[in-house]
Design a protein around this motif. Sequence first.
Motif, mmCIF file in Angstrom:
data_model
loop_
_atom_site.group_PDB
_atom_site.id
_atom_site.type_symbol
_atom_site.label_atom_id
_atom_site.label_comp_id
_atom_site.label_asym_id
_atom_site.label_seq_id
_atom_site.Cartn_x
_atom_site.Cartn_y
_atom_site.Cartn_z
ATOM 1 N N ALA A 144 -32.964 32.435 -61.655
ATOM 2 C CA ALA A 144 -34.161 33.177 -62.034
ATOM 3 C C ALA A 144 -35.090 33.322 -60.829
ATOM 4 N N GLY A 145 -36.053 34.212 -60.951
ATOM 5 C CA GLY A 145 -37.064 34.351 -59.919
ATOM 6 C C GLY A 145 -36.666 35.299 -58.807
ATOM 7 N N ARG A 146 -37.593 35.465 -57.848
ATOM 8 C CA ARG A 146 -37.358 36.317 -56.703
ATOM 9 C C ARG A 146 -36.895 35.467 -55.526
ATOM 10 N N HIS A 147 -35.920 35.992 -54.768
ATOM 11 C CA HIS A 147 -35.311 35.208 -53.697
ATOM 12 C C HIS A 147 -35.238 36.012 -52.411
ATOM 13 N N THR A 148 -35.555 35.352 -51.313
ATOM 14 C CA THR A 148 -35.189 35.856 -50.000
ATOM 15 C C THR A 148 -33.797 35.321 -49.702
ATOM 16 N N VAL A 149 -32.907 36.179 -49.224
ATOM 17 C CA VAL A 149 -31.539 35.753 -48.916
ATOM 18 C C VAL A 149 -31.410 35.558 -47.408
ATOM 19 N N ILE A 150 -31.077 34.335 -47.017
ATOM 20 C CA ILE A 150 -30.788 34.017 -45.619
ATOM 21 C C ILE A 150 -29.459 33.266 -45.604
ATOM 22 N N HIS A 151 -28.457 33.882 -45.020
ATOM 23 C CA HIS A 151 -27.144 33.236 -44.945
ATOM 24 C C HIS A 151 -27.213 31.939 -44.139
ATOM 25 N N ASN A 152 -26.309 31.044 -44.429
ATOM 26 C CA ASN A 152 -26.150 29.856 -43.589
ATOM 27 C C ASN A 152 -25.736 30.270 -42.182
ATOM 28 N N GLY A 153 -26.073 29.425 -41.223
ATOM 29 C CA GLY A 153 -25.637 29.647 -39.855
ATOM 30 C C GLY A 153 -24.481 28.725 -39.500
ATOM 31 N N TYR A 154 -24.026 28.837 -38.271
ATOM 32 C CA TYR A 154 -22.963 27.971 -37.784
ATOM 33 C C TYR A 154 -23.342 27.458 -36.406
ATOM 34 N N ARG A 155 -22.660 26.433 -35.958
ATOM 35 C CA ARG A 155 -22.949 25.837 -34.658
ATOM 36 C C ARG A 155 -22.199 26.618 -33.579
ATOM 37 N N ASP A 156 -22.937 27.562 -32.997
ATOM 38 C CA ASP A 156 -22.306 28.470 -32.043
ATOM 39 C C ASP A 156 -21.943 27.793 -30.732
ATOM 40 N N ASP A 157 -22.427 26.557 -30.516
ATOM 41 C CA ASP A 157 -21.996 25.816 -29.333
ATOM 42 C C ASP A 157 -20.650 25.145 -29.548
ATOM 43 N N LEU A 158 -20.199 25.108 -30.797
ATOM 44 C CA LEU A 158 -18.989 24.369 -31.141
ATOM 45 C C LEU A 158 -17.852 25.289 -31.587
ATOM 46 N N PHE A 159 -18.159 26.229 -32.449
ATOM 47 C CA PHE A 159 -17.118 27.097 -33.013
ATOM 48 C C PHE A 159 -17.041 28.385 -32.187
ATOM 49 N N VAL A 160 -16.115 28.368 -31.245
ATOM 50 C CA VAL A 160 -15.895 29.490 -30.324
ATOM 51 C C VAL A 160 -14.396 29.772 -30.266
ATOM 52 N N PRO A 161 -14.013 30.997 -29.870
ATOM 53 C CA PRO A 161 -12.581 31.335 -29.879
ATOM 54 C C PRO A 161 -11.720 30.480 -28.962
ATOM 55 N N GLY A 162 -12.204 30.114 -27.777
ATOM 56 C CA GLY A 162 -11.370 29.337 -26.857
ATOM 57 C C GLY A 162 -10.273 30.189 -26.243
ATOM 58 N N ASN A 163 -9.485 29.555 -25.385
ATOM 59 C CA ASN A 163 -8.428 30.260 -24.648
ATOM 60 C C ASN A 163 -7.022 29.798 -25.020
ATOM 61 N N ALA A 164 -6.906 28.912 -26.000
ATOM 62 C CA ALA A 164 -5.590 28.384 -26.364
ATOM 63 C C ALA A 164 -4.745 29.461 -27.043
ATOM 64 N N ALA A 165 -3.436 29.342 -26.913
ATOM 65 C CA ALA A 165 -2.517 30.265 -27.572
ATOM 66 C C ALA A 165 -2.568 30.065 -29.088
ATOM 67 N N ARG A 166 -2.442 31.163 -29.825
ATOM 68 C CA ARG A 166 -2.403 31.110 -31.285
ATOM 69 C C ARG A 166 -1.015 31.568 -31.726
ATOM 70 N N PRO A 167 -0.134 30.654 -32.047
ATOM 71 C CA PRO A 167 1.222 31.073 -32.435
ATOM 72 C C PRO A 167 1.189 32.017 -33.628
ATOM 73 N N PRO A 168 1.918 33.130 -33.580
ATOM 74 C CA PRO A 168 1.997 34.019 -34.745
ATOM 75 C C PRO A 168 2.500 33.258 -35.965
ATOM 76 N N GLY A 169 1.860 33.497 -37.093
ATOM 77 C CA GLY A 169 2.272 32.815 -38.311
ATOM 78 C C GLY A 169 1.724 31.410 -38.442
ATOM 79 N N SER A 170 0.693 31.070 -37.645
ATOM 80 C CA SER A 170 0.060 29.749 -37.768
ATOM 81 C C SER A 170 -1.175 29.886 -38.648
#
Length: 361
Positions: A144-170
Amino acid sequence: MFADAPRILIYSAPFYPLLGGMERYAEDLASGLAELGYDVQLATRTPPGPQADADRFSFRVLRIARARELAAAMLRNDLTLFVGLTVLDVMLAMLLLRRFVVTHHGVYSLHGDTRRFSKGTVKRWMPRFFANISVSHYLASCLAGRHTVIHNGYRDDLFVPGNAARPPGSFIFVGRLVSDKGAELLVRGFARLHAARPQARLTIVGEGPERAALVQLAATLGCDDAIVFAGGQPSEEVARLLSRHQCQVVPSVSEEPFGIVALEGLAAGCEMIVTRRGGLPEATGGFGWIVDASADAIHDAMSEVLAGRSMRREPAVSAFLRDHERLAVAGQYADALALLLPPRQWHDARLRNAAAGRPPA
């Protein structure tokens, strides 16, 4: 900290040394607002951990045990932000005529509870009386009520793509091994995929009461040699594992309030498969396969990924992720909180946001 900065009290009943989504949310928000120049104090009912709060956190932490201690903290601060709706504590703020906002992280209902009157019913009804921030549009629609919507954030210092190989089908799953998270559907869908494409691999990260049953199911379906049960892992190891897999699957069968684990997978560079449950589609920004919560639908999406098809679209993915970085989300909260402050402090708070490099929203 800016001179005469608004004094913000964040109240989170659970906090460090407890480790979970709410605790991490409270810490990230408190540190982010402190970095933006706000005078932040966090109050909690959780006893202290082995490391001194002053050594661990960039903001002040108040460990309380009684309602009068919380009342005193609210009276010392200009505005209180509640992490979740704790009924008696929010009623205390109302009785004290304090400015406050309640952030919502769930629908306050137990799976299968069909009672017309319960504690959850009261919590879903109460938000009509105060200011609210919900972590997804889905969640806001449930309360109920009126809501401001603010999505959760993430730790951008930790969750990064990196350079490791990603095996197909993993493929990788991260979450508690409980029925609501849908790991059984994933194992069944993966078993079909592995039967046709033996190179496919699945890593399951997490612990829970269903682990033994999942191990037995994998053996029964003949894919146990292609599944690694990695157990529970700290955030740093989860980030490393995500950066080494082609695709993360979030097969929840219950309505997720948001789904920060999906946001982390997207940030780590994974292809994403999520079920059409609650806020999960919002957590991926539409840059993934959104499927029904069934083994067949999950199998079909995994087949698409293994065939080399992608739902990631640059630069749109990068722009979506920038809006969900820890400090960016803190800035969105700063703008929302500024509107609840007295007019003079509202003006000053917007100036502070601009001085920190954040133009007013």
